[in-house]
Design an enzyme around this catalytic site. Sequence first.
Site, PDB file in Angstrom:
ATOM      1  N   ARG A  49      55.979  29.160  42.437  1.00  0.00           N
ATOM      2  CA  ARG A  49      55.528  29.227  40.423  1.00  0.00           C
ATOM      3  C   ARG A  49      54.243  30.514  40.277  1.00  0.00           C
ATOM      4  NH1 ARG A  49      53.209  22.541  40.043  1.00  0.00           N
ATOM      5  NH2 ARG A  49      52.345  23.304  41.767  1.00  0.00           N
ATOM      6  N   ASP A  51      52.726  31.615  36.752  1.00  0.00           N
ATOM      7  CA  ASP A  51      51.969  30.686  35.401  1.00  0.00           C
ATOM      8  C   ASP A  51      52.448  31.748  33.952  1.00  0.00           C
ATOM      9  OD1 ASP A  51      50.065  29.256  36.965  1.00  0.00           O
ATOM     10  OD2 ASP A  51      48.948  30.690  36.581  1.00  0.00           O
ATOM     11  N   TYR A 110      51.007  39.930  45.152  1.00  0.00           N
ATOM     12  CA  TYR A 110      50.639  40.191  43.588  1.00  0.00           C
ATOM     13  C   TYR A 110      49.490  41.880  43.481  1.00  0.00           C
ATOM     14  CZ  TYR A 110      52.208  35.626  41.952  1.00  0.00           C
ATOM     15  OH  TYR A 110      52.862  34.202  41.866  1.00  0.00           O
ATOM     16  N   ARG A 209      44.340  34.739  39.389  1.00  0.00           N
ATOM     17  CA  ARG A 209      43.630  34.822  37.954  1.00  0.00           C
ATOM     18  C   ARG A 209      42.275  34.845  38.046  1.00  0.00           C
ATOM     19  NH1 ARG A 209      47.464  31.844  34.254  1.00  0.00           N
ATOM     20  NH2 ARG A 209      45.733  32.910  33.046  1.00  0.00           N
TER      21      ARG A 209
END
Length: 256
Positions: A49, A51, A110, A209
């Site tokens: 997933r 965001d 990421y 994050r």
Amino acid sequence: MRYKITLSYDGSQFCGWQIQNDAITIQECLQNALSTLLKEDTTVTGAGRTDSKVNAISYVAHFETAARDLDAGDFGYKINAILPRGIVVHSIVPAADDFHARFSARMREYKYFIHRKKDPFVSGYSYLYTFRIDVDKMNEAAALLLGEHDFSCFEKVGSDNKTSICKVSYARWETYTPDHVRLMGYPAGEDDYLVFTIRADRFLRNMVRAVVGSLLEIGRGRHDQDWMGGLLQGGSRSDAGESVPGHPLFLTKVEY
């Protein structure tokens, strides 16, 4: 037959990957397009997933269909014609019956982008952060993330993961030069643009994050580097730093 599909997407117009009620998502758009072309209900399983507003490069998913003679080139052209502008399919290839886009993945990467001065040409994909920061201290703290740890202090409250253990293999801040600076002479300093890269076997919801937000607090001098180690040893989500915005975050690699 099972197929592996590789795609990229600009997350700015979507509420993340996973299907939700009353929200437009990547998974929903892809499933609708596949179902239309294959003329059968099609379920897509993704590598993980992402965001709301988060982007992806070469994201991997898989689906199954009764069709066994897909012309990858022709099918790819057709699906890109009906997908929203923010999603592009790069390839569709046959996959082994036991291939799983999520559970077969061994590493995910990421990248998070920030810029230090106002710049209209990166604002859609980078976080404007004008506070003075110490990048060396941020990298010293990032080094503490390496290895296998319980990352629940960076996990979104209410997540339903069976475990919060992740193994991080790389975490580092570096400067970079955007194309408009390099190719067109946009006035900028060499330290005006930073990118944080992190690789792990798996990630929790909101983890990157929250990690970035915590590292920026260390860079500003609000905490020392050892604070990161303390968070990993038993901190809660409320102990860690605030989550940074989603639009500068990219899932950039999935390895199998």
